[in-house]
Scaffold this motif. Structure first.
Motif, mmCIF file in Angstrom:
data_model
loop_
_atom_site.group_PDB
_atom_site.id
_atom_site.type_symbol
_atom_site.label_atom_id
_atom_site.label_comp_id
_atom_site.label_asym_id
_atom_site.label_seq_id
_atom_site.Cartn_x
_atom_site.Cartn_y
_atom_site.Cartn_z
ATOM 1 N N GLU A 56 0.764 -0.929 0.375
ATOM 2 C CA GLU A 56 0.033 -0.271 -0.163
ATOM 3 C C GLU A 56 1.216 1.246 -0.077
ATOM 4 O OE1 GLU A 56 -3.410 -0.354 3.326
ATOM 5 O OE2 GLU A 56 -4.413 -1.204 1.530
ATOM 6 N N VAL A 57 1.704 1.003 -1.015
ATOM 7 C CA VAL A 57 2.382 2.693 -0.846
ATOM 8 C C VAL A 57 1.970 3.507 -2.007
ATOM 9 C CG1 VAL A 57 4.954 2.793 -1.817
ATOM 10 C CG2 VAL A 57 4.249 1.945 0.416
ATOM 11 N N ASP A 58 2.433 2.270 -3.746
ATOM 12 C CA ASP A 58 2.287 3.842 -5.037
ATOM 13 C C ASP A 58 0.988 3.197 -5.289
ATOM 14 O OD1 ASP A 58 4.971 2.850 -5.510
ATOM 15 O OD2 ASP A 58 4.592 0.519 -6.293
ATOM 16 N N LYS A 59 0.594 4.877 -4.634
ATOM 17 C CA LYS A 59 -1.134 5.190 -5.210
ATOM 18 C C LYS A 59 -0.999 5.812 -6.924
ATOM 19 C CE LYS A 59 -4.182 8.023 -2.760
ATOM 20 N NZ LYS A 59 -4.386 9.195 -1.420
ATOM 21 N N PHE A 60 -2.217 5.068 -6.997
ATOM 22 C CA PHE A 60 -2.571 6.460 -8.450
ATOM 23 C C PHE A 60 -3.850 6.802 -8.470
ATOM 24 C CE2 PHE A 60 -0.593 2.259 -8.714
ATOM 25 C CZ PHE A 60 0.700 1.685 -9.925
ATOM 26 N N ILE A 61 -3.336 8.368 -8.878
ATOM 27 C CA ILE A 61 -4.386 8.983 -9.473
ATOM 28 C C ILE A 61 -5.680 8.548 -10.721
ATOM 29 C CG2 ILE A 61 -4.997 11.304 -9.918
ATOM 30 C CD1 ILE A 61 -4.207 10.557 -6.850
ATOM 31 N N LEU A 62 -6.620 8.374 -10.742
ATOM 32 C CA LEU A 62 -7.324 8.023 -11.385
ATOM 33 C C LEU A 62 -7.808 9.215 -12.620
ATOM 34 C CD1 LEU A 62 -8.997 4.807 -10.549
ATOM 35 C CD2 LEU A 62 -6.670 4.507 -11.280
ATOM 36 N N GLN A 63 -8.528 10.145 -11.218
ATOM 37 C CA GLN A 63 -8.899 11.356 -12.078
ATOM 38 C C GLN A 63 -8.164 12.184 -11.345
ATOM 39 O OE1 GLN A 63 -11.596 11.741 -14.517
ATOM 40 N NE2 GLN A 63 -11.161 13.938 -14.010
#
Length: 169
Positions: A56-63
């Motif tokens: 739970e480190v790599d966060k992706f911004i989808l919008q």
């Protein structure tokens, strides 16, 4: 290569409200898991000799966040003076970003290659849509990753074997 220590998990007394039947768990080192299946996966990855992943480190911004310029009348509930109050009115026009935080990742930041392991015992209502948006985001942003989405311990073990075969020879 990170060497992680095996340690006995502690059960947290809180239920994970986002995941049905999930009980939060914590390792003595402070690592918190949202479910027993995530903890099982973590332990099995380490037992399988895979310790170069992130949890739970790599966060992706989808919008990205944006502002809606027009009126938007919506029903919603708000807590006022300790009571839930139902409202219907023009709402805040600031829309927060939508992000996705996968459970286990190993992605090379230069090549954008690797694997993502999303442990999902039970899907909540929003998960199928977010999963589709996440896949689209990966394609649109040049990621070449293999996705794994096991839903039980047996599938976790299969995924770990597949990851070992493909990425660890």
């Amino acid at each position: 290569m990170n060497k992680r220590k095996k340690s006995k998990p502690l059960s947290l007394n809180s239920q994970n409200k986002k995941i049905r039947n999930a009980k939060a768990m914590q390792l003595p080192d402070g690592t918190k898991f949202r479910s027993k299946l995530e903890l099982f996966t973590y332990q099995k990855l380490l037992e399988g000799g895979i310790d170069d992943f992130k949890y739970e480190v790599d966060k992706f911004i989808l919008q990205e966040a944006f502002e809606y310029p027009n009126e938007s009348y919506e029903a919603y509930e708000r807590k006022e003076l300790g009571h839930q109050v139902k409202k219907f009115e023009d709402v805040d026009h600031k829309i927060r970003s939508m992000s996705y935080l996968p459970d286990f990742t190993r992605i090379d930041p230069d090549t954008k290659e690797g694997w993502i392991l999303e442990v999902k015992g039970f899907n909540n209502d929003s998960f199928p849509l977010k999963w589709k948006l996440f896949k689209k985001h990966l394609i649109d942003n040049g990621y070449n990753v293999t996705l794994y989405k096991p839903n039980n311990q047996g599938n976790v073990l299969k995924c770990i074997e597949l990851i070992k075969q493909k990425y660890y020879g």
